[in-house]
Motif scaffolding. Structure first.
Motif, PDB file in Angstrom:
ATOM      1  N   THR A  77       0.813  -1.222   0.000  1.00  0.00           N
ATOM      2  CA  THR A  77       0.000   0.000   0.000  1.00  0.00           C
ATOM      3  C   THR A  77       0.844   1.269   0.000  1.00  0.00           C
ATOM      4  OG1 THR A  77      -0.208  -0.149   2.423  1.00  0.00           O
ATOM      5  CG2 THR A  77      -1.990  -1.092   1.088  1.00  0.00           C
ATOM      6  N   HIS A  78       2.125   1.159   0.352  1.00  0.00           N
ATOM      7  CA  HIS A  78       3.004   2.323   0.256  1.00  0.00           C
ATOM      8  C   HIS A  78       3.273   2.709  -1.203  1.00  0.00           C
ATOM      9  CE1 HIS A  78       4.075   1.685   4.498  1.00  0.00           C
ATOM     10  NE2 HIS A  78       4.612   2.876   4.478  1.00  0.00           N
ATOM     11  N   PHE A  79       3.314   1.712  -2.077  1.00  0.00           N
ATOM     12  CA  PHE A  79       3.833   1.949  -3.411  1.00  0.00           C
ATOM     13  C   PHE A  79       2.974   2.876  -4.282  1.00  0.00           C
ATOM     14  CE2 PHE A  79       6.333  -2.337  -3.306  1.00  0.00           C
ATOM     15  CZ  PHE A  79       7.076  -1.850  -2.241  1.00  0.00           C
ATOM     16  N   PRO A  80       1.629   2.855  -4.193  1.00  0.00           N
ATOM     17  CA  PRO A  80       0.856   3.818  -4.982  1.00  0.00           C
ATOM     18  C   PRO A  80       1.177   5.276  -4.653  1.00  0.00           C
ATOM     19  CG  PRO A  80      -0.558   2.042  -4.237  1.00  0.00           C
ATOM     20  CD  PRO A  80       0.754   1.868  -3.535  1.00  0.00           C
ATOM     21  N   LEU A  81       1.713   5.520  -3.463  1.00  0.00           N
ATOM     22  CA  LEU A  81       2.111   6.884  -3.103  1.00  0.00           C
ATOM     23  C   LEU A  81       3.278   7.360  -3.970  1.00  0.00           C
ATOM     24  CD1 LEU A  81       1.940   6.510   0.781  1.00  0.00           C
ATOM     25  CD2 LEU A  81       0.200   7.495  -0.725  1.00  0.00           C
ATOM     26  N   LEU A  82       3.941   6.421  -4.634  1.00  0.00           N
ATOM     27  CA  LEU A  82       5.059   6.740  -5.528  1.00  0.00           C
ATOM     28  C   LEU A  82       4.728   6.406  -6.978  1.00  0.00           C
ATOM     29  CD1 LEU A  82       7.925   5.323  -3.290  1.00  0.00           C
ATOM     30  CD2 LEU A  82       7.563   7.744  -3.831  1.00  0.00           C
ATOM     31  N   ALA A  83       3.448   6.321  -7.293  1.00  0.00           N
ATOM     32  CA  ALA A  83       3.032   5.914  -8.647  1.00  0.00           C
ATOM     33  C   ALA A  83       3.581   6.856  -9.720  1.00  0.00           C
ATOM     34  CB  ALA A  83       1.503   5.855  -8.728  1.00  0.00           C
ATOM     35  N   GLU A  84       3.577   8.142  -9.442  1.00  0.00           N
ATOM     36  CA  GLU A  84       4.080   9.102 -10.439  1.00  0.00           C
ATOM     37  C   GLU A  84       5.557   8.860 -10.720  1.00  0.00           C
ATOM     38  OE1 GLU A  84       4.730  13.950 -10.886  1.00  0.00           O
ATOM     39  OE2 GLU A  84       3.341  13.164  -9.381  1.00  0.00           O
ATOM     40  N   GLU A  85       6.336   8.660  -9.659  1.00  0.00           N
ATOM     41  CA  GLU A  85       7.767   8.444  -9.829  1.00  0.00           C
ATOM     42  C   GLU A  85       8.046   7.113 -10.536  1.00  0.00           C
ATOM     43  OE1 GLU A  85       7.231  11.210  -6.357  1.00  0.00           O
ATOM     44  OE2 GLU A  85       6.250   9.411  -7.133  1.00  0.00           O
ATOM     45  N   ILE A  86       7.284   6.085 -10.214  1.00  0.00           N
ATOM     46  CA  ILE A  86       7.468   4.774 -10.855  1.00  0.00           C
ATOM     47  C   ILE A  86       7.100   4.839 -12.334  1.00  0.00           C
ATOM     48  CG2 ILE A  86       6.645   2.377 -10.883  1.00  0.00           C
ATOM     49  CD1 ILE A  86       6.317   2.628  -7.818  1.00  0.00           C
ATOM     50  N   SER A  87       5.976   5.475 -12.625  1.00  0.00           N
ATOM     51  CA  SER A  87       5.546   5.600 -14.027  1.00  0.00           C
ATOM     52  C   SER A  87       6.545   6.386 -14.854  1.00  0.00           C
ATOM     53  CB  SER A  87       4.175   6.273 -14.088  1.00  0.00           C
ATOM     54  OG  SER A  87       3.162   5.403 -13.664  1.00  0.00           O
ATOM     55  N   ARG A  88       7.157   7.374 -14.238  1.00  0.00           N
ATOM     56  CA  ARG A  88       8.143   8.174 -14.963  1.00  0.00           C
ATOM     57  C   ARG A  88       9.325   7.309 -15.413  1.00  0.00           C
ATOM     58  NH1 ARG A  88       8.062  12.484 -11.799  1.00  0.00           N
ATOM     59  NH2 ARG A  88       9.812  11.918 -10.471  1.00  0.00           N
ATOM     60  N   GLN A  89       9.646   6.294 -14.635  1.00  0.00           N
ATOM     61  CA  GLN A  89      10.753   5.406 -14.983  1.00  0.00           C
ATOM     62  C   GLN A  89      10.339   4.344 -15.997  1.00  0.00           C
ATOM     63  OE1 GLN A  89      13.996   5.768 -14.011  1.00  0.00           O
ATOM     64  NE2 GLN A  89      13.279   7.677 -13.092  1.00  0.00           N
ATOM     65  N   LEU A  90       9.133   3.787 -15.839  1.00  0.00           N
ATOM     66  CA  LEU A  90       8.711   2.664 -16.677  1.00  0.00           C
ATOM     67  C   LEU A  90       8.079   3.109 -17.987  1.00  0.00           C
ATOM     68  CD1 LEU A  90       7.190   0.253 -13.998  1.00  0.00           C
ATOM     69  CD2 LEU A  90       9.455   0.152 -15.070  1.00  0.00           C
ATOM     70  N   GLY A  91       7.536   4.308 -18.016  1.00  0.00           N
ATOM     71  CA  GLY A  91       6.902   4.802 -19.227  1.00  0.00           C
ATOM     72  C   GLY A  91       5.423   4.471 -19.313  1.00  0.00           C
ATOM     73  N   ALA A  92       4.760   5.085 -20.276  1.00  0.00           N
ATOM     74  CA  ALA A  92       3.307   4.972 -20.413  1.00  0.00           C
ATOM     75  C   ALA A  92       2.853   3.593 -20.868  1.00  0.00           C
ATOM     76  CB  ALA A  92       2.786   6.031 -21.383  1.00  0.00           C
ATOM     77  N   SER A  93       3.755   2.762 -21.371  1.00  0.00           N
ATOM     78  CA  SER A  93       3.361   1.445 -21.877  1.00  0.00           C
ATOM     79  C   SER A  93       3.079   0.450 -20.755  1.00  0.00           C
ATOM     80  CB  SER A  93       4.445   0.880 -22.797  1.00  0.00           C
ATOM     81  OG  SER A  93       5.658   0.697 -22.079  1.00  0.00           O
ATOM     82  N   VAL A  94       3.457   0.785 -19.531  1.00  0.00           N
ATOM     83  CA  VAL A  94       3.230  -0.102 -18.383  1.00  0.00           C
ATOM     84  C   VAL A  94       2.146   0.509 -17.498  1.00  0.00           C
ATOM     85  CG1 VAL A  94       4.240  -1.203 -16.359  1.00  0.00           C
ATOM     86  CG2 VAL A  94       5.612  -0.917 -18.438  1.00  0.00           C
ATOM     87  N   THR A  95       1.057  -0.217 -17.338  1.00  0.00           N
ATOM     88  CA  THR A  95      -0.052   0.238 -16.499  1.00  0.00           C
ATOM     89  C   THR A  95       0.142  -0.242 -15.065  1.00  0.00           C
ATOM     90  OG1 THR A  95      -1.603   0.223 -18.363  1.00  0.00           O
ATOM     91  CG2 THR A  95      -2.553   0.123 -16.142  1.00  0.00           C
ATOM     92  N   LEU A  96       0.013   0.668 -14.125  1.00  0.00           N
ATOM     93  CA  LEU A  96       0.150   0.332 -12.709  1.00  0.00           C
ATOM     94  C   LEU A  96      -1.207  -0.026 -12.132  1.00  0.00           C
ATOM     95  CD1 LEU A  96       2.556   3.183 -11.504  1.00  0.00           C
ATOM     96  CD2 LEU A  96       3.094   1.050 -12.704  1.00  0.00           C
TER      97      LEU A  96
END
Length: 278
Positions: free
Chosen positions: A194-213
């Motif tokens: 549950t901690h990880f969605p708090l960093l969703a923006e930072e994670i998406s920035r690394q993985l790119g738009a092709s990976v859905t969280l």
């Protein structure tokens, strides 16, 4: 389902740290008329380093005290580690509805088109038999790339305290995904803490738009909504007051106050729970 006609049902969201705030936000969005309480057992944080026996004993200890003090109508254990281990004990101990959180592997498998799914969790959740069974039940036809990280938990806590989280730190956590031969086909990533969605923006920035969280927040909120009565405005009832509780007074708690206010928790208090198990 709660049978009594509560004007403002009292929901208690519980986690060892502040990761459960992501679950609280999803509940707030879907069921805004509830009285919301958040409890962080920061005195025993993090749970991922505890043995199974220690964790079950600690969660039971905290819930005994907190439920008597707060008297919620519904409890959400917003921690994958605590849910997979302590949920049966808590449900047998208390009569109120108890909702747990598990890795969102089933919805990820339903969403993925490439059949390559990433699983980002704490190290304990990655190896737990419960998680392996979820993969066997719902993603047996997929390649699941599992990565365990405790560092991301601390980074999420730092972010909420207003500290800077660097792209380099996020990239280092995600590096094992890039080393996997199927990474190029990965189209879905399960945020199984549950901690990880708090960093969703930072994670998406690394993985790119092709990976859905994908995380468990909305599914938990729907479950909470299904267990509550239909809410209707009641002019004779005072508006609910929302509050955050911690089990230890620390400088970090003071630093969290602005973030807690943004999550609709303007008041904080300390529950002085004896640390018989920690």
């Amino acid at each position: 389902m709660i049978a009594q006609p509560f004007s403002h049902p009292r929901i208690l969201v519980f986690d060892s740290g502040v990761g459960g705030l992501s679950i609280l936000q999803a509940i707030t969005n879907r069921v805004p008329g509830c009285e919301r309480f958040y409890l962080s057992d920061n005195a025993a944080f993090p749970y991922g380093t505890k043995t199974e026996a220690e964790l079950i004993a600690r969660v039971t200890e905290v819930m005994d005290y907190a439920i008597a003090r707060i008297q919620p109508d519904l409890l959400v254990i917003a921690c994958n580690t605590a849910s997979t281990l302590a949920l049966p004990v808590i449900r047998s101990r208390f009569s109120l509805p108890v909702v747990g959180v598990v890795p969102a592997i089933k919805p990820a498998a339903q969403f993925s088109r490439s059949r390559v799914i990433g699983l980002l969790a704490t190290p304990a959740t990655v190896v737990r038999p419960y998680t392996r069974q979820l993969i066997a039940d719902y993603a047996a036809d997929s390649t699941v790339i599992s990565v365990g990280s405790s560092e991301l938990v601390w980074l999420a806590e730092q972010k909420l305290r207003g500290e800077t989280v660097s792209d380099e730190a996020i990239r280092a956590v995600l590096e094992p995904f890039y080393q996997h031969p199927a990474m190029a086909q990965m189209d879905t990533l399960v945020l199984a803490c549950t901690h990880f969605p708090l960093l969703a923006e930072e994670i998406s920035r690394q993985l790119g738009a092709s990976v859905t969280l994908i995380d468990s927040g909305d599914a938990i909120a729907r479950r909470v909504q299904s267990l509550l009565p239909q809410l209707s405005p009641d002019a004779s009832t005072a508006l609910p007051e929302h509050q955050a509780f911690f089990t230890k007074s620390t400088a970090e708690v003071e630093q969290l106050r602005p973030a807690l206010a943004r999550f609709g928790l303007p008041q904080t208090a300390i529950l002085d729970i004896p640390l018989a198990v920690c």
